[in-house]
Design an enzyme around this catalytic site. Structure first.
Site: not given
Ligand SMILES: *[C@@H]1O[C@H](CO)[C@@H](O)[C@H](O)[C@H]1NC(C)=O
Length: 334
Positions: A178, A192, A196
């Protein structure tokens, strides 16, 4: 006199409870997985953290399959990784070119091929992914899907493909990479960071499903790491993102790789880097599984202190954002 005896009994009982909890925690802890007889499959294995993980497990005696899209880079990485092999007769590096986020059957075929060549996968490291740092409104509207596919779907497909083998053998470790941007919101990471966060949700949910099969999940939350992905991303990164991320420093891929391999071998759920990684992991731990009584005690006793510290970080981040905002506004007026 009586009080002293009473106190002795209480102290003894407490000591017995602590000792039995400790004993319990060590006895339920997953067994250390040695790499000497292991087959490690790594996605995104031709660069960055993935390649560093490959080097680390080779040094520890494992067989390695690296999965990556680009055939030329895959070949180059394979040649480069040869130097880390310790036992030439017993260790192999297999490279398979596949896009792990595109077509499930292709990923399944790649895993099948690697199983035929090097045996079933003992540890899967999902390290393939992409980054995008732009403000929400400046993000190309198609990039939300693109990033989610690369980072989330790109972790789902390989995991799904190795799981039947792991369940059958009652043996396996799965690592998800992650990011610290998957533990807290960071300016510029709406695409993004969300992907994650999703990876973390996948890891936590899957752990509950696979625990009866002796399969342990590790989710790593790296800070900024000196990889080709970051270098490319920095070209267009908002100033806010650079300044906020900088507070965690810049780390080297082999440092992250060592931590990932160590935590996966031990079956630790949360895997983090450095002191601020520890603070973040504690604050963000929620109802995540713990691998030892030590972790549990630390989280219970430090949660509120770490939360207090987090306010200082957040105040600093917000002041960075405000400063950049004011600079932009004053430039507009000129
Ligand atoms: C690697 O795979 C080969 C099979 O191709 C096997 O003979 C060898 O024992 C394996 N080595 C390790 C370290 O598991």
């Amino acid at each position: 006199m009586e009080i002293t005896i009473f106190q002795c009994i209480i102290v003894t009982i407490i000591a017995l409870i602590v000792i039995s909890l400790l004993w319990l925690s060590f006895s339920v802890k997953p067994k250390l997985m040695e790499l000497k007889q292991a087959h490690v499959v790594i996605t995104g294995g031709s660069s960055g953290i993935g390649k560093a993980v490959a080097a680390e497990v080779l040094k520890q005696g494992a067989n390695v399959t690296i999965l990556a899209r680009n055939q030329a880079r895959l070949q180059k990485a394979r040649e480069e990784l040869q130097q880390y092999i310790k036992d030439k007769d017993n260790q192999k590096i297999l490279g398979i070119s596949v896009d792990v986020s595109h077509e499930y059957t292709a990923v399944e075929d790649a895993i099948k091929k690697s199983t035929q060549e090097l045996g079933p996968c003992d540890i899967l490291v999902n390290s393939a992914g992409m980054s995008r740092a732009v403000s929400f409104e400046d993000t190309d509207i198609n990039d939300f899907k693109r990033v989610m596919d690369a980072n989330f779907i790109g972790s789902v497909y390989p995991t799904r493909a190795v799981l039947p083998y792991m369940k059958e053998r009652r043996r396996g470790r799965i690592v998800f990479v992650s990011s610290q941007a998957g533990q807290l919101g960071v300016y510029g990471y709406t695409a993004y960071g969300s992907s994650k966060f999703a990876v973390r949700g996948l890891a936590e949910t899957l752990q509950m499903e696979v625990k009866p099969y002796n399969i342990y999940i590790t989710v790593n939350f790296p800070p900024d790491t000196d990889t080709p992905m970051l270098t490319e991303d920095k070209l267009n990164m908002p100033r806010e993102t650079i300044l906020v991320s900088e507070t965690s420093g810049l780390h080297q891929p082999d440092e992250i790789a060592k931590i990932i391999v160590n935590d996966a071998k031990r079956g630790r759920f949360q895997s983090y880097v450095g002191l601020d990684g520890f603070v973040l992991a504690t604050v963000a731990s929620g109802m995540s599984p713990v691998a030892s009584l030590m972790d549990a005690v630390l989280q219970v006793s430090l949660m509120s202190l770490m939360k207090a510290i987090s306010f200082i970080f957040i105040a600093n981040f917000n002041s960075i954002v405000m400063k950049c905002y004011k600079e932009r506004e004053s430039q507009k007026q000129k």
